[in-house]
Design a protein around this motif. Sequence first.
Motif, short mmCIF file in Angstrom:
data_model
loop_
_atom_site.label_atom_id
_atom_site.label_comp_id
_atom_site.label_asym_id
_atom_site.label_seq_id
_atom_site.Cartn_x
_atom_site.Cartn_y
_atom_site.Cartn_z
N ALA A 1 0.63 -1.26 -0.05
CA ALA A 1 -0.01 -0.08 0.14
C ALA A 1 0.69 1.35 -0.08
O ALA A 1 0.24 2.23 -0.40
N ALA A 2 2.28 1.13 0.48
CA ALA A 2 3.09 2.39 0.43
C ALA A 2 3.22 3.01 -0.75
O ALA A 2 3.38 4.28 -1.14
N THR A 3 3.32 1.86 -1.86
CA THR A 3 3.43 2.41 -3.08
C THR A 3 2.11 3.25 -3.61
O THR A 3 2.50 4.34 -4.34
N LEU A 4 1.10 2.93 -3.16
CA LEU A 4 -0.03 3.56 -3.71
C LEU A 4 -0.22 5.15 -3.02
O LEU A 4 -0.67 6.14 -3.64
N ALA A 5 0.24 5.29 -1.92
CA ALA A 5 0.25 6.35 -1.27
C ALA A 5 1.06 7.41 -1.88
O ALA A 5 0.78 8.57 -1.51
N ALA A 6 2.01 7.10 -2.88
CA ALA A 6 2.88 7.86 -3.30
C ALA A 6 2.33 8.44 -4.79
O ALA A 6 2.96 9.44 -5.37
N LEU A 7 0.96 7.93 -5.12
CA LEU A 7 0.58 8.37 -6.41
C LEU A 7 0.16 9.66 -6.43
O LEU A 7 -0.26 10.41 -5.31
N PRO A 8 0.09 10.38 -7.60
CA PRO A 8 -0.46 11.75 -7.84
C PRO A 8 -1.79 11.93 -7.51
O PRO A 8 -2.48 10.85 -7.97
N PRO A 9 -2.62 12.95 -7.40
CA PRO A 9 -4.09 13.04 -7.28
C PRO A 9 -4.51 13.24 -8.74
O PRO A 9 -4.74 14.30 -9.20
N THR A 10 -4.75 12.27 -9.26
CA THR A 10 -5.33 12.22 -10.58
C THR A 10 -6.62 11.34 -10.57
O THR A 10 -6.92 10.81 -9.61
N LYS A 11 -7.12 11.08 -11.87
CA LYS A 11 -7.91 10.02 -12.22
C LYS A 11 -7.32 8.46 -12.08
O LYS A 11 -6.67 8.02 -12.51
N ALA B 1 -10.49 -3.76 -3.39
CA ALA B 1 -10.47 -2.45 -3.90
C ALA B 1 -10.88 -1.47 -3.00
O ALA B 1 -10.17 -0.39 -3.38
N ILE B 2 -11.60 -1.67 -1.93
CA ILE B 2 -11.83 -0.58 -0.90
C ILE B 2 -10.54 -0.30 -0.36
O ILE B 2 -9.90 0.91 -0.13
N ASP B 3 -9.56 -1.11 -0.01
CA ASP B 3 -8.40 -0.93 0.66
C ASP B 3 -7.41 -0.19 -0.49
O ASP B 3 -6.69 0.87 -0.09
N ALA B 4 -7.50 -0.28 -1.66
CA ALA B 4 -6.82 0.42 -2.74
C ALA B 4 -7.22 1.76 -2.71
O ALA B 4 -6.63 2.94 -2.38
N ALA B 5 -8.63 1.89 -2.57
CA ALA B 5 -9.33 3.40 -2.65
C ALA B 5 -8.58 4.23 -1.25
O ALA B 5 -8.52 5.12 -1.38
N PRO C 1 -5.24 7.70 -15.80
CA PRO C 1 -3.50 7.84 -15.81
C PRO C 1 -3.04 6.72 -14.75
O PRO C 1 -1.80 5.94 -14.88
N VAL C 2 -3.73 6.36 -13.76
CA VAL C 2 -3.45 5.27 -12.94
C VAL C 2 -4.69 4.28 -12.90
O VAL C 2 -5.52 4.58 -12.67
N PHE C 3 -4.11 3.01 -13.03
CA PHE C 3 -5.06 1.86 -12.90
C PHE C 3 -4.80 0.69 -11.89
O PHE C 3 -3.40 0.33 -12.10
N ILE C 4 -5.37 0.30 -11.22
CA ILE C 4 -4.90 -0.46 -9.89
C ILE C 4 -5.88 -1.84 -10.37
O ILE C 4 -7.13 -1.86 -10.17
#
Length: 561
Positions: free
Chosen positions: A186-196, A206-210, A442-445
């Motif tokens: 999850a630490a990787t996702l926390a570094a993502l930019p604020p985008t779509k 999926a809720i964990d990712a969100a 731009p980001v898809f998980i």
Amino acid sequence: MSSIAFVGAGPTTLYALKALLRAPVRGVGVTVFEAEAEPGVGSPYRAGWNGPSMLSNIASAEIPPVTETLLAWLQGRADAELRDLGVEAADLSDRTFVPRVALGRYFRDQFERVVDQLRSAGACVDVRAGRRVDDVAIRGEGVELRWSGATGAETGRFDHVVLATGHQWPSKQESRPGYFTSPWPAATLAALPPTKVGVRGSSLTAIDAAIAVAGAHGAFTRGADGRIKYEPAAGTEGLRITLMSRKGLLPEADFYFPLPHPPLTICTPQAIAGVIEAGGVDLLDRAFDLFRREMAAVDPAYVAAVGLQRGDLEAFGEAYFADRMATDPFVWAATNLAEAQANHQTRFTVPWRDALLRLHEVMASITPHLDKVQFDRFSRHLKPVFVDAYGAAPHESVERMLALHRAGKLEVLALGDDHMVDTRRPEGGARLTRRGISRSFPVFIEGTGQRILGAIQFPFLSLIEQGVVRDAGAAQDAESDKVEGARGVEIDDHFSLVADGLTPDRLFCLSLPFILGRHPFAQGLTSSHEMGEIVGRRLAVVAARSAEAAHPPVDRLQAVA
């Protein structure tokens, strides 16, 4: 004396070690390999792998205790440690959902205690943390492991080996720019930019990712009215998260049920065993008839409402989700949450919900005996119902989804069957095409959770080459011209790998992706306990035999003569 190796040191191994204590283990060699630095934790509960705001969906009342219950362990922590774990002492009860990392700390501590107990009982225990097992092979009367660590590559041979490697995700989380094959770490996702951000899936994974993404760009706070609010940080106007799945549904809120559960009366394990023994191509339908009769006895009003009394399993699978699919997912979630909260307050159990929870494990026992066509019917129409029942979400997780939606940061999209997701765009991320309309992310998980894997994806090449690991259901598949994908690897009722010339209890497989075909609902701590118990008891018998062989009883009459 016997030597036993465990590959992986998560909760399943912990429960197996506890069960092993029932045997005379003096002189038995136990070696535990764990790729991570901390043994006992398990990837679903490891810090860094999980964000501090990710909640477990199982409470102390449901978790089989090791040396003590989770609640008792938490109550024994200092306030400072509880705060560090994200736990409020005042909120603790045996029904409280705590952060995953708190569970990880509990299991780490319990692992250390069980290891101490084994050593006190005379076992020779060697815990090798930071050692990744790279290959496993059958060598003569034993099993050879090859592992690597700080000191380089080493090998060793053991009498019995338990493969408990847990989940298996692609080795590279971001396989292409902006495309993530899993939400972890999850630490990787926390570094993502604020985008779509697009997330495939709308269940707990999926809720964990969100939550991981949203938590990095804002804060969840609870107001004086008790309502959770999401407050976006400055400069995050571009953040918008889309959860997408075939049905486009959020999981329902955790519902109240009694513990222990009352027994089933019609669709019992004994009745299902009789159906399995009789066999036949209609095995699934005969099992479903028992299921239907049990549901009718428990909650006749619900059975009448969904037409279960007269419908087949396909019709029930559709009827179960019909009202939710016809309602906005957030409207349904808010109403369902209020109902669940009220039922917890009054300790009221919705009969049909509890019945589904009790029935899923009994019905799962038929899956190894289904041919491909019937297995596909079960997986497509009945399994989602059971997953929905036992995959209910912590109330706070549902509240956070509602808060994100109110803040304009979250939507849920029903994809249906006619859609395409292109994850190989030169610009990265993914493009969703649905009903002739395209949307770019731009980001898809990928957030659909662990899928079943076949023998070719087994992590230890030598076992594949030796024919020790082979696809499950090969005999049934040969009788059907319909192929629907992997069903895991061939194991017996005690989780021993099945292969020509391989002696029983030599090599056990508890690695989740490869047993999900036979045990479709094995992704929880109660399953970890049950599987660990089965293997631990088998090993206890092996250890007892070994001890007896090393120190045979003395015939005193013969000795005197």
